[in-house]
Every structure is written in C-alpha cells, then in structure tokens.
Design a protein around this motif. Sequence first.
Motif, PDB file in Angstrom:
ATOM      1  N   GLN A  61       8.171   4.666   6.581  1.00 51.90           N
ATOM      2  CA  GLN A  61       7.428   4.070   5.988  1.00 51.90           C
ATOM      3  C   GLN A  61       6.691   4.535   4.609  1.00 51.90           C
ATOM      4  OE1 GLN A  61       6.368   1.196   7.118  1.00 51.90           O
ATOM      5  NE2 GLN A  61       7.594   1.195   9.177  1.00 51.90           N
ATOM      6  N   SER A  62       6.828   5.850   4.696  1.00 56.48           N
ATOM      7  CA  SER A  62       6.163   6.601   3.397  1.00 56.48           C
ATOM      8  C   SER A  62       7.235   6.324   2.360  1.00 56.48           C
ATOM      9  CB  SER A  62       6.056   8.131   3.692  1.00 56.48           C
ATOM     10  OG  SER A  62       5.067   8.503   4.586  1.00 56.48           O
ATOM     11  N   GLN A  65       6.511   2.759   1.254  1.00 57.03           N
ATOM     12  CA  GLN A  65       5.264   2.525   0.460  1.00 57.03           C
ATOM     13  C   GLN A  65       5.375   3.157  -0.813  1.00 57.03           C
ATOM     14  OE1 GLN A  65       2.020   4.680   2.412  1.00 57.03           O
ATOM     15  NE2 GLN A  65       0.655   3.284   1.782  1.00 57.03           N
ATOM     16  N   ALA A  68       7.342   1.017  -3.021  1.00 54.93           N
ATOM     17  CA  ALA A  68       6.370  -0.267  -3.643  1.00 54.93           C
ATOM     18  C   ALA A  68       5.535   0.427  -4.763  1.00 54.93           C
ATOM     19  CB  ALA A  68       5.733  -0.639  -2.289  1.00 54.93           C
TER      20      ALA A  68
END
Length: 126
Positions: A61-62, A65, A68
Amino acid sequence: MRRVGRPGLIGTMARTAVIAGTAQAVGGNVSRRQNQRWAAKEQQAQAEQYAVEQQAYQQQQSQAQMAAMQAELAALKAAPAPAQVEAAPAAGGSDLMAELQKLAQMKEAGILSDAEFAAAKAKLLG
C-alpha cells in the motif's frame, strides 16, 4: 490369623491396579500438557505468519501511494509554468491554498527537497 511376609494374590492385584491407574493418570497429564504446548506453538506460528502478511500488505500500500505521489509530482513538473502570476481573484485563493498544501505534503513525504519546495512555492506565490 494374619500372614506376615509377601502379600497374597488379592494384595498383589490391588497393588498392580493402583500402579496401573497411577501410570495411566500420569500418562494422560503428560499427553495433555504436550498437546497444549503444540497448540500454543501453532497459534504463535499463525500469529507470526499473519503479522508478516500484514506487513507485506502495508508495504504494498505504501509503495502504491508513493508511486501515485511521484506520478502527481511528475505531472506538476511537466505542467507549463505560467509566465507571470497575476493577482488571483477571491475564488482562486482556495486553489492556491490547495496547491500549497499539496506541496507541503510532498515535502513532508520526502518527495520534494527543501530547494524544490521553495522554488515551487515561489512560482505559486509569484
């Protein structure tokens, strides 16, 4: 009259029954404790596996992120800079604040260096 010496047949059978019962009880306790230890080790292994999976998920997830944010930064860097920023109308002030907040977040995340942040802020403020 009571016999002195070795016990009779009934005494021997009684003694054997007591010994066998004691051995069975002790064996059951040992087996139960061993099963509890194995169950505890299995639970611990499952908990460790869950922790590893959670850590891997959080890391993914990190990374997503971060990718992005880097794509957003690249888009901001690729956008043409205005020749000169004129006095923004009152409605444009919220856009300016939003851009400043985005820049501050990128700086806190480590995407922008202090110099890049200062340059971007100077461009926005004019």
